[in-house]
Design an enzyme around this catalytic site. Structure first.
Site, PDB file in Angstrom:
ATOM      1  NE  ARG A  60      -2.590   1.218   3.487  1.00 45.68           N
ATOM      2  CZ  ARG A  60      -2.612   0.464   4.589  1.00 45.68           C
ATOM      3  NH1 ARG A  60      -3.100  -0.749   4.568  1.00 45.68           N
ATOM      4  NH2 ARG A  60      -2.134   0.938   5.725  1.00 45.68           N
ATOM      5  CG  ASP A 185      -8.202  19.370 -12.538  1.00 48.96           C
ATOM      6  OD1 ASP A 185      -7.438  18.975 -13.449  1.00 48.96           O
ATOM      7  OD2 ASP A 185      -9.219  18.742 -12.178  1.00 48.96           O
ATOM      8  CE  LYS A 210     -10.878  12.223 -17.367  1.00 46.93           C
ATOM      9  NZ  LYS A 210     -11.138  13.393 -16.569  1.00 46.93           N
TER      10      LYS A 210
HETATM   11  C1  PLP Z   1     -11.933  13.382 -15.326  1.00 46.40           C
HETATM   12  C2  PLP Z   1     -11.478  14.537 -14.558  1.00 46.40           C
HETATM   13  C3  PLP Z   1     -11.150  14.403 -13.216  1.00 46.40           C
HETATM   14  C4  PLP Z   1     -11.374  13.115 -12.467  1.00 46.40           C
HETATM   15  O1  PLP Z   1     -10.496  12.111 -12.872  1.00 46.40           O
HETATM   16  P1  PLP Z   1     -10.771  10.552 -12.637  1.00 46.40           P
HETATM   17  O2  PLP Z   1      -9.458   9.967 -12.988  1.00 46.40           O
HETATM   18  O3  PLP Z   1     -11.889  10.175 -13.553  1.00 46.40           O
HETATM   19  O4  PLP Z   1     -11.132  10.362 -11.205  1.00 46.40           O
HETATM   20  C5  PLP Z   1     -10.646  15.504 -12.560  1.00 46.40           C
HETATM   21  N1  PLP Z   1     -10.491  16.679 -13.188  1.00 46.40           N
HETATM   22  C6  PLP Z   1     -10.809  16.842 -14.480  1.00 46.40           C
HETATM   23  C7  PLP Z   1     -10.621  18.181 -15.126  1.00 46.40           C
HETATM   24  C8  PLP Z   1     -11.324  15.787 -15.208  1.00 46.40           C
HETATM   25  O5  PLP Z   1     -11.675  15.970 -16.484  1.00 46.40           O
END
Ligand code: PLP
Length: 393
Positions: A60, A185, A210
């Protein structure tokens, strides 16, 4: 290492000395699937118990694949360190949790990824943490929203679904003056097109699900941080038991190798498709910050070295639910599904008014978000042209 250009870095990162480290000259760092690590003797075990042990202690807390990937991502981000989480959403929730406590105040951008808004309103509120949403274009004016107990300012640029940019430097200047932690982000730009920590942002969050993963087959989140932010983040991840499997870390590392070529293709293909949409009678406006006539262009140009393959458009006539269904149900290449950043094109209709509390949108306004994948652009345009006809019919 960091004196290399990014494309070279992407081929080198996270695969140092595989022969010395693993007794084997494989090109990539290997996957060790393990929970339990067997200690060579009691003394080594004692060292592990009080944090002095140098090696891997328990699955972990990380394995060679996750440690190699964290080091690679930290270098790419120009960060002191990076930590992996079970997805972008947990990277967001864990980063916020690490710095906020009961009685604190959070300034959250109105264009944040929608599930993060739900986390603030549903979960942080439950722990006595208050969230105020702010206009992404607030810039230095954000100072007027700061309270005595504001601990974190959170940004996302360009914003989810509607692609508003932010004046990141202006916000960071105010935050530093007031001793407030900043987070962003950076999933849309990736570290290839924007490096938040070089602008003084304390924490950069990404969904590696992504573009970095790039194949829609994994969920991994990344928190990259400055030195001062390391301890709270590591502690929170440990308390909550957040970890990533070596298999997922391996796949993310594999995605890194082709990130540069994929991202440039996504960028160029998306610019072509967006440019084509701008000339269509069925389209009122394209929401893509890399076009000079977009209101976000100057900020995008100032901060970013490129654009990825995700943008949206507003139909000329607000479509009925039936028209939207006709359009998306008939698409051959643009499939209907959440997420983006994979090799495949996607379409998602949405109601912006439902996910905003500061920026005004008409209640029934429908926008359509596209992710441009790696298919032939001519094939994509043919699919879209037929789709626009169904939408406008
Ligand atoms: C998809 C997304 C997330 C979340 O990511 P996951 O890997 O699906 O949990 C966070 N921020 C943005 C801008 C996203 O497009």
């Amino acid at each position: 290492m960091s004196s290399y250009h990014q494309d070279t870095l992407l081929t080198l990162l996270g695969r140092e000395n595989t022969r010395e480290n693993y007794g084997f000259g494989s090109v990539s760092a290997p996957v060790f699937r393990t929970s339990t690590v067997l200690f060579e003797n009691y003394e080594a075990f004692e060292q592990a118990m009080d944090g002095r042990y140098k090696g891997i202690t328990y699955g972990r807390y990380g394995t060679p694949a996750t440690h190699a990937l964290e080091a690679a991502l930290a270098t790419l981000d120009g960060a002191h360190g990076a930590a992996l989480t079970s997805g972008g959403m947990s990277a967001i929730s864990m980063a916020l949790t690490a710095f906020l406590q009961a009685g604190d105040h959070l300034l959250m951008v109105d264009t944040v990824y929608d599930p993060a808004r739900n986390f603030c309103n549903g979960e942080l509120a439950r722990y006595g943490i208050e969230t105020t949403y702010y206009d992404p274009l607030a810039g230095a004016d954000i100072e007027s929203l700061i309270k005595e107990n504001t601990r974190v300012i959170y940004m996302e640029a360009p914003g989810s679904l509607t692609f508003e940019m932010q004046d990141i430097d202006a916000i960071v200047r105010v935050a530093k003056k007031r001793g407030i932690i900043t987070m962003i982000d950076n999933t849309w730009a990736t570290p290839l097109f924007f490096k938040p920590l070089a602008h003084g942002v304390d924490i950069s969050i990404q969904s590696a699900t992504k573009y970095i993963g790039g194949h829609s087959d994994l969920l991994v989140g990344i928190i990259s941080f400055s030195q001062a932010c390391e301890a709270p983040i590591r502690r929170t991840l440990k308390y909550y038991g957040v970890g990533v499997t070596p298999d997922d870390a391996f796949l993310v590392a594999r995605g890194l190798r082709t990130l540069g070529v994929r991202l440039r293709h996504h960028e160029q293909a998306a610019m072509k498709v967006a440019g084509w949409l701008k000339g269509r009678a069925e389209v009122d406006r394209v929401l893509h910050p890399a076009f000079p006539d977009d209101p976000n262009y100057s900020l995008w140009k100032h901060y970013m070295d490129g654009a990825s393959g995700l943008f949206a458009f507003k139909p000329a006539v607000n479509p009925s639910r039936e028209a939207v269904a006709r359009m998306v149900d008939g698409m051959k290449l643009f499939k209907l599904g959440f997420s983006w950043g994979g090799f495949e094109s996607l379409v998602v209709p949405f109601y912006p008014a439902r996910v905003r509390s500061v920026i005004a949108h008409e209640k029934d306004e429908i926008l359509i978000r596209l992710h441009i994948g790696l298919e032939d652009v001519g094939d994509l345009l043919a699919d879209l042209e037929a789709g626009l006809r169904r939408l406008a019919a």
